[in-house]
Scaffold this motif. Structure first.
Motif, PDB file in Angstrom:
ATOM      1  N   ILE A   7      16.829  -7.436  -4.827  1.00  0.00           N
ATOM      2  CA  ILE A   7      15.753  -7.736  -3.883  1.00  0.00           C
ATOM      3  C   ILE A   7      16.087  -7.310  -2.459  1.00  0.00           C
ATOM      4  CG2 ILE A   7      14.888  -9.649  -5.264  1.00  0.00           C
ATOM      5  CD1 ILE A   7      16.251 -11.535  -3.291  1.00  0.00           C
ATOM      6  N   GLY A   8      17.222  -6.623  -2.272  1.00  0.00           N
ATOM      7  CA  GLY A   8      17.566  -6.162  -0.933  1.00  0.00           C
ATOM      8  C   GLY A   8      16.635  -5.086  -0.423  1.00  0.00           C
ATOM      9  N   ASN A   9      16.064  -4.300  -1.344  1.00  0.00           N
ATOM     10  CA  ASN A   9      15.135  -3.230  -0.970  1.00  0.00           C
ATOM     11  C   ASN A   9      14.172  -3.043  -2.134  1.00  0.00           C
ATOM     12  OD1 ASN A   9      14.148  -1.334   0.826  1.00  0.00           O
ATOM     13  ND2 ASN A   9      15.617   0.258   0.277  1.00  0.00           N
ATOM     14  N   ALA A  10      12.899  -2.872  -1.846  1.00  0.00           N
ATOM     15  CA  ALA A  10      11.878  -2.847  -2.897  1.00  0.00           C
ATOM     16  C   ALA A  10      12.132  -1.799  -3.979  1.00  0.00           C
ATOM     17  CB  ALA A  10      10.501  -2.656  -2.276  1.00  0.00           C
TER      18      ALA A  10
ATOM     19  N   VAL B   6       0.837  -1.202   0.000  1.00  0.00           N
ATOM     20  CA  VAL B   6       0.000   0.000   0.000  1.00  0.00           C
ATOM     21  C   VAL B   6       0.874   1.255   0.000  1.00  0.00           C
ATOM     22  CG1 VAL B   6      -1.561   1.386   1.436  1.00  0.00           C
ATOM     23  CG2 VAL B   6      -2.077  -1.014   1.004  1.00  0.00           C
ATOM     24  N   LEU B   7       1.917   1.267   0.838  1.00  0.00           N
ATOM     25  CA  LEU B   7       2.819   2.417   0.885  1.00  0.00           C
ATOM     26  C   LEU B   7       3.560   2.581  -0.431  1.00  0.00           C
ATOM     27  CD1 LEU B   7       4.210   4.719   2.395  1.00  0.00           C
ATOM     28  CD2 LEU B   7       5.828   3.046   3.323  1.00  0.00           C
ATOM     29  N   LEU B   8       4.088   1.476  -0.976  1.00  0.00           N
ATOM     30  CA  LEU B   8       4.814   1.553  -2.237  1.00  0.00           C
ATOM     31  C   LEU B   8       3.920   2.024  -3.375  1.00  0.00           C
ATOM     32  CD1 LEU B   8       7.263   0.252  -0.908  1.00  0.00           C
ATOM     33  CD2 LEU B   8       7.425  -1.293  -2.860  1.00  0.00           C
ATOM     34  N   THR B   9       2.684   1.531  -3.415  1.00  0.00           N
ATOM     35  CA  THR B   9       1.762   1.937  -4.468  1.00  0.00           C
ATOM     36  C   THR B   9       1.427   3.417  -4.358  1.00  0.00           C
ATOM     37  OG1 THR B   9       0.794  -0.287  -4.535  1.00  0.00           O
ATOM     38  CG2 THR B   9      -0.480   1.484  -5.523  1.00  0.00           C
ATOM     39  N   ALA B  10       1.240   3.896  -3.129  1.00  0.00           N
ATOM     40  CA  ALA B  10       0.953   5.318  -2.926  1.00  0.00           C
ATOM     41  C   ALA B  10       2.107   6.183  -3.415  1.00  0.00           C
ATOM     42  CB  ALA B  10       0.661   5.587  -1.447  1.00  0.00           C
ATOM     43  N   LEU B  11       3.321   5.830  -3.007  1.00  0.00           N
ATOM     44  CA  LEU B  11       4.487   6.614  -3.416  1.00  0.00           C
ATOM     45  C   LEU B  11       4.718   6.517  -4.923  1.00  0.00           C
ATOM     46  CD1 LEU B  11       6.880   5.717  -0.464  1.00  0.00           C
ATOM     47  CD2 LEU B  11       5.873   7.955  -0.928  1.00  0.00           C
ATOM     48  N   TYR B  12       4.535   5.334  -5.482  1.00  0.00           N
ATOM     49  CA  TYR B  12       4.723   5.133  -6.919  1.00  0.00           C
ATOM     50  C   TYR B  12       3.715   5.966  -7.714  1.00  0.00           C
ATOM     51  CZ  TYR B  12       4.843   2.762 -11.449  1.00  0.00           C
ATOM     52  OH  TYR B  12       4.927   2.487 -12.796  1.00  0.00           O
ATOM     53  N   THR B  13       2.458   5.944  -7.285  1.00  0.00           N
ATOM     54  CA  THR B  13       1.401   6.651  -8.008  1.00  0.00           C
ATOM     55  C   THR B  13       1.549   8.158  -7.875  1.00  0.00           C
ATOM     56  OG1 THR B  13      -0.086   4.790  -7.556  1.00  0.00           O
ATOM     57  CG2 THR B  13      -1.090   6.846  -8.288  1.00  0.00           C
ATOM     58  N   ILE B  14       1.791   8.621  -6.657  1.00  0.00           N
ATOM     59  CA  ILE B  14       1.868  10.073  -6.415  1.00  0.00           C
ATOM     60  C   ILE B  14       3.114  10.660  -7.074  1.00  0.00           C
ATOM     61  CG2 ILE B  14       2.108  11.832  -4.633  1.00  0.00           C
ATOM     62  CD1 ILE B  14       0.424   9.952  -2.815  1.00  0.00           C
TER      63      ILE B  14
ATOM     64  N   GLU C 231       4.721  -5.936 -11.090  1.00  0.00           N
ATOM     65  CA  GLU C 231       5.794  -6.922 -10.962  1.00  0.00           C
ATOM     66  C   GLU C 231       6.289  -7.006  -9.527  1.00  0.00           C
ATOM     67  OE1 GLU C 231      10.015  -8.130 -13.163  1.00  0.00           O
ATOM     68  OE2 GLU C 231       8.963  -6.291 -13.726  1.00  0.00           O
ATOM     69  N   VAL C 232       6.488  -5.843  -8.900  1.00  0.00           N
ATOM     70  CA  VAL C 232       6.925  -5.815  -7.502  1.00  0.00           C
ATOM     71  C   VAL C 232       5.885  -6.467  -6.606  1.00  0.00           C
ATOM     72  CG1 VAL C 232       7.369  -4.276  -5.548  1.00  0.00           C
ATOM     73  CG2 VAL C 232       8.415  -3.800  -7.755  1.00  0.00           C
ATOM     74  N   ALA C 233       4.601  -6.176  -6.840  1.00  0.00           N
ATOM     75  CA  ALA C 233       3.534  -6.717  -5.991  1.00  0.00           C
ATOM     76  C   ALA C 233       3.503  -8.237  -6.040  1.00  0.00           C
ATOM     77  CB  ALA C 233       2.187  -6.145  -6.426  1.00  0.00           C
ATOM     78  N   LYS C 234       3.615  -8.814  -7.224  1.00  0.00           N
ATOM     79  CA  LYS C 234       3.533 -10.265  -7.354  1.00  0.00           C
ATOM     80  C   LYS C 234       4.771 -10.961  -6.802  1.00  0.00           C
ATOM     81  CE  LYS C 234       0.400 -10.236 -11.324  1.00  0.00           C
ATOM     82  NZ  LYS C 234       0.213 -10.574 -12.761  1.00  0.00           N
ATOM     83  N   ILE C 235       5.931 -10.445  -7.141  1.00  0.00           N
ATOM     84  CA  ILE C 235       7.164 -11.111  -6.711  1.00  0.00           C
ATOM     85  C   ILE C 235       7.371 -10.965  -5.210  1.00  0.00           C
ATOM     86  CG2 ILE C 235       9.681 -10.990  -6.871  1.00  0.00           C
ATOM     87  CD1 ILE C 235       9.327 -10.455  -9.861  1.00  0.00           C
ATOM     88  N   PHE C 236       7.151  -9.759  -4.677  1.00  0.00           N
ATOM     89  CA  PHE C 236       7.357  -9.574  -3.245  1.00  0.00           C
ATOM     90  C   PHE C 236       6.262 -10.234  -2.423  1.00  0.00           C
ATOM     91  CE2 PHE C 236      10.708  -6.767  -4.399  1.00  0.00           C
ATOM     92  CZ  PHE C 236      11.537  -6.687  -3.293  1.00  0.00           C
TER      93      PHE C 236
END
Length: 481
Positions: free
Chosen positions: A436-439, A111-119, A335-340
């Motif tokens: 993969i050390g950090n998203a 949720v945090l990554l998606t928010a930052l990615y989108t904004i 891709e990040v959502a599925k793999i992580f």
């Protein structure tokens, strides 16, 4: 708008499926406890090793197959852990493990990554940005400075596209984005709990907000200064080579004058994201919700719900031309959502074994960080935390070693300050050692590749980190730990 609506519907459907899955599995969780990590053998780590090897090898040996089916491959490895685990210990423990991995860890993460990615993807920087060594170094330095304010993900998503456009007419650009991962997506986030998830977890566990600023400032400045100097020298070498610049018509901003920013209202939303993350660490109403055996704190529910709202607001208020100018697509975050998702599930037994300490399958790792008298060895804590953070999620790795040295933040900030600094530095700095050390590492790779940059393979990137980062970290150990 149709694409936005479709994406929103897809996200809502995914959340509904997750809720139903956790609800059905979590109801059985109350009947059986999750097994002690000391009872787990090292073979339980095989699915986690499998997903790592898949990320490393499939793009090399079968790139087309991987890009079409990476989600199915990731899901297969998650099932490869859950099915035997359910058979060995029962549906209750398996359901609880799945629910905890998804609801308590993965959902807040994505949720945090998606928010930052989108904004951040709605902020388009246009103008005369031409990828000279000075401009590239300045952009990397700016991103490094912003990373501790808006997080490594926010800073990376804000600047990756301007950097891509600025270097659109150069032939040799891979090093630009490798160093971008080193600096903006990792080392730059070491000065505050907002910068990187491990430090935020420390903040939630009682480490004061500015403690990391005081204790990691010198190592961070040393590492970032050395990396920026190395980058400038390497970029200047490539820039001066004959034929480095492509034809002028390929220059993305050939006649642009000045700098213009479109989608400025997203800066307000970014400030909202920062405020929500800070709020969830400071506001402790003491209200918890028990959902199917999983405990959710009110502040976390408020934070994640508000982050979803900010994401939708960004989609609604951002001019279409801003996202078009950024070549914004959902593919990288998908891709990040599925793999992580698979990583968070398959890493569960590994974390259990690490937390078992002396009785766990990885006890030998823990023996390396203490001397004969049982005192912590700061240099070993730096490297043990760092190496594990390179391939495990650096947030739970931080917690493992944080608890290994007592887990009392007040004691660690005073008597154990040097050890806590070593753990914090290892988790943040060495998250740059692998994709993969950090998203944000994986997100930068995916975005760069979507714009035609041929990023290094998993092992190729390890070669870059071994050649550049490891010597810098050895010097950092000698100077500070």
């Amino acid at each position: 708008m149709e694409k936005r609506a479709a994406c929103a519907c897809k996200a809502a459907a995914s959340a509904l499926v997750l809720t139903l899955a956790v609800g059905s599995s979590g109801a059985m969780a109350a009947t059986a406890a999750v097994p002690d990590g000391a009872l787990l053998g090292p073979w339980w780590a095989l699915p986690f090793a499998g997903i790592l090897l898949s990320i490393a090898l499939f793009p090399l040996i079968a790139p087309g197959f991987w890009h079409r089916h990476f989600g199915k491959i990731a899901a297969a490895w998650a099932i490869a852990f859950l099915a035997p685990f359910a058979y060995a210990y029962g549906l209750g423990p398996a359901g609880h493990t799945l629910g905890h991995a998804l609801v308590a860890e993965y959902v807040p993460f994505i949720v945090l990554l998606t928010a930052l990615y989108t904004i951040a993807g709605g902020i388009c920087v246009r103008g005369a940005l031409h990828g000279s060594p000075r401009v590239n170094t300045a952009l990397l330095a700016l991103g490094t400075a912003l990373a501790s304010i808006m997080g490594t993900t926010g800073a990376a998503m804000l600047l990756i596209r301007p950097l891509l456009r600025a270097n659109g007419n150069r032939r040799h650009v891979v090093h630009v984005f490798v160093f971008f991962i080193f600096l903006v997506a990792n080392a730059g986030g070491s000065l505050s709990p907002l910068g990187d998830p491990p430090l935020f977890l420390g903040f939630l566990n009682g480490v004061s907000f500015f403690w990391t600023t005081r204790h990691l400032a010198l190592p961070m400045l040393f590492i970032c200064t050395v990396l920026l100097l190395l980058f400038y020298a390497l970029d200047a070498y490539y820039y001066r080579r004959p034929g480095e610049a492509r034809a002028p018509e390929l220059d993305p901003t050939p006649e642009a004058v000045g700098i213009a920013i479109e989608g400025k209202r997203n800066f307000v939303l970014l400030a909202g994201v920062i405020g929500l993350v800070l709020m969830s660490g400071l506001w402790k109403p003491g209200i918890d919700f028990d959902i199917a055996g999983l405990h959710l704190a009110l502040q976390d529910v408020v934070r994640d719900t508000a982050l979803v709202v900010l994401t939708l607001v960004s989609l609604a208020i951002t001019p279409h031309t801003a996202r078009t100018g950024n070549a914004f697509t959902w593919a990288p975050i998908e891709e990040v959502a599925k793999i992580f998702g698979a990583i968070f599930v398959t890493i569960a037994p590994v974390v259990m074994m690490l937390r078992a300490g002396e009785q766990g399958a990885f006890a030998q790792v823990l023996h390396l960080v203490t001397d004969a008298n049982g005192r912590p060895i700061d240099a070993m804590y730096f490297w043990a935390t760092g190496i594990l953070s390179s391939f495990l999620d650096n947030a739970p790795t931080y917690l493992v070693f944080f608890n290994l040295v007592g887990g009392d933040a007040h004691v660690l900030m005073e008597a154990g300050a040097s050890t806590l600094a070593a753990i914090s530095a290892g988790a943040v700095f060495m998250g740059a050692n692998s994709y993969i050390g950090n998203a944000p590492n994986f997100m930068v790779k995916a975005i760069a590749e979507s714009r035609g940059v041929r990023m290094p393979s998993f092992f190729g990137y390890l070669g870059w980190s071994a050649a550049v980062l490891v010597p810098v970290f050895l010097l950092t150990t000698w100077l500070f730990f």
